[in-house]
Design an enzyme around this catalytic site. Sequence first.
Site, PDB file in Angstrom:
ATOM      1  N   HIS A  71      36.759  45.088  33.831  1.00  0.00           N
ATOM      2  CA  HIS A  71      38.188  45.087  33.651  1.00  0.00           C
ATOM      3  C   HIS A  71      38.558  43.704  33.002  1.00  0.00           C
ATOM      4  CE1 HIS A  71      39.097  43.137  37.622  1.00  0.00           C
ATOM      5  NE2 HIS A  71      39.909  42.545  36.860  1.00  0.00           N
ATOM      6  N   GLU A  75      39.150  40.442  27.858  1.00  0.00           N
ATOM      7  CA  GLU A  75      40.195  39.239  27.992  1.00  0.00           C
ATOM      8  C   GLU A  75      39.712  38.018  28.280  1.00  0.00           C
ATOM      9  OE1 GLU A  75      43.332  40.127  27.486  1.00  0.00           O
ATOM     10  OE2 GLU A  75      44.649  38.397  27.978  1.00  0.00           O
ATOM     11  N   ASP A  76      38.684  37.829  28.839  1.00  0.00           N
ATOM     12  CA  ASP A  76      38.219  36.610  29.574  1.00  0.00           C
ATOM     13  C   ASP A  76      37.027  36.192  29.033  1.00  0.00           C
ATOM     14  OD1 ASP A  76      40.559  36.331  30.865  1.00  0.00           O
ATOM     15  OD2 ASP A  76      39.803  36.856  32.753  1.00  0.00           O
ATOM     16  N   ASP A 258      58.570  48.034  70.876  1.00  0.00           N
ATOM     17  CA  ASP A 258      58.088  48.777  71.937  1.00  0.00           C
ATOM     18  C   ASP A 258      58.011  50.231  71.848  1.00  0.00           C
ATOM     19  OD1 ASP A 258      57.768  46.928  74.090  1.00  0.00           O
ATOM     20  OD2 ASP A 258      60.219  47.063  74.636  1.00  0.00           O
TER      21      ASP A 258
HETATM   22 MN    MN Z   1      41.320  40.907  37.110  1.00  0.00          MN
END
Ligand code: MN
Length: 489
Positions: A71, A75-76, A258
């Site tokens: 993914h 982009e990277d 409780d």
């Molecule tokens: Mn990511």
Amino acid sequence: MNIERIIKKFSDNNPGVDNSIIEKAFLFADAAHSGQMRKNGEPYIQHPLHTAYILAEIRADLPTVVAGLLHDVPEDTDRTLEELELEFGSEIASLVEGVTKLSKIKYRGIERYRENLKKMFLAMTSDLRVIFIKFCDRLNNLRTLESLPPEKRRRIAEETLEIYAPIAGLLGIGRLKWQMEDLCFKYLYPDKFHELEYEYEVEKKVERQRFFQKVKGILTPKLEEAKVNYEIEERFKHLYSIYKKMQEKDRKFNEIYDVFALRIIVPTIDDCYKVLGIIHTLWKPKSNRFKDYIAVPKPNGYRSLHTTIFGPEGKPTEFQIRTKEMHEESIYGIAAHWYYKSKNTHSGYQQPKWVNEIIDIQKEITNTSEFVKNIKMDIFRDRIFIFSPRGDVFELPEKSTPIDFAYAVHGNVGNKTAGVIINDKLGKLDQELKNGDLVEIIVEKNRQHPNKDWLKFVKTKRARDQIKQHAKKSTFDNIKRFIPGINKK
Ligand code: MN
């Protein structure tokens, strides 16, 4: 995390399915991200690995798990979406593309964006798998938030709490919803979180376990007598939900704490009602606390019986009674629907038409709720959502052009438009934009006037009005002024 664990998780849920593509995707992503580090010092590949693992856990299908591994590649890294498509096919590539687009949205905490963002999210869900990937990506990012600067940490946590978690809830993916909520709660209100955590996990733990054993001791002989197969478990209360209840109802921790919570899982719906009868015979039910979500499921599809009774020592005790299938649905949401459906077909693994099935399910669960009105694609049919490079979202009518977008951003941007970049490629000013496009307007600083020809293709009134108002008189108009008599008919 390592790839073997992901493959194991996937094949446990999908025995007999050829999953060799998972390993292939791992090698591809690992090479693409090689040398990159996360802010916390881990090799970058750990992030997609964790994302894919969470996806395998929530039983996403094969293309989704593979897209989870890939993914962040376009982009990277240097590898492009086109390369992904060549290697892994168009289905996986389009999932990755969807995730990349979703990550362009930025949260600014401003009211008007919030609604747009929700719509945006839902409008892009023609393939809900994209959202699953985005959620799992976000969940892993939340777990490693510690290493980010406080400001960014806060922004991500707020965005998650306000947008991601509610959407996970709407889709019925309880597991992702509460995990995200508790992580954000910890970052946003650390003191409150640690205080509650201490009270819940340390101070009350022994008492809780003692009480649980006591209830079990009374209940199980009756269940066995009635020949019901059952699993009984203490239900962990999520700290954020305790906190929220305290806020909403202005009550003290003890009053909420409780209430002991147990869950009983049985094979059939008949058994659910049988168990309910046994519980109500043993203990007095608290009035108004019985809910039959089996007969009338919640809008997100949730099914279960809920009842609160005065248990041993007079303590209010909550029971959830449900079948195994209902239980899985409450954890995995629509992913579970798909999982059960595909398991019931006998032709082995087929590429399921996941999207269509989900859309069908949406139709089924839609009619009653507000949520469904939002998720219905109809209301978006004539609208598209366009991203600016800063991550803002603009809603435009269908077939809008870059010029419409430019004027939606600002009159001055419109007037000075010289060119356009659409999804990182040079585009034309009169081309039709598509939902989810990332549009960057190239402005010419010295330009004063829009081009009158733009009137031939713009779709929005705003653009048309502005162009008419600011367009420089055409050369012909200018000439007219200097040739006396030409204006006469
Ligand atoms: Mn990511």
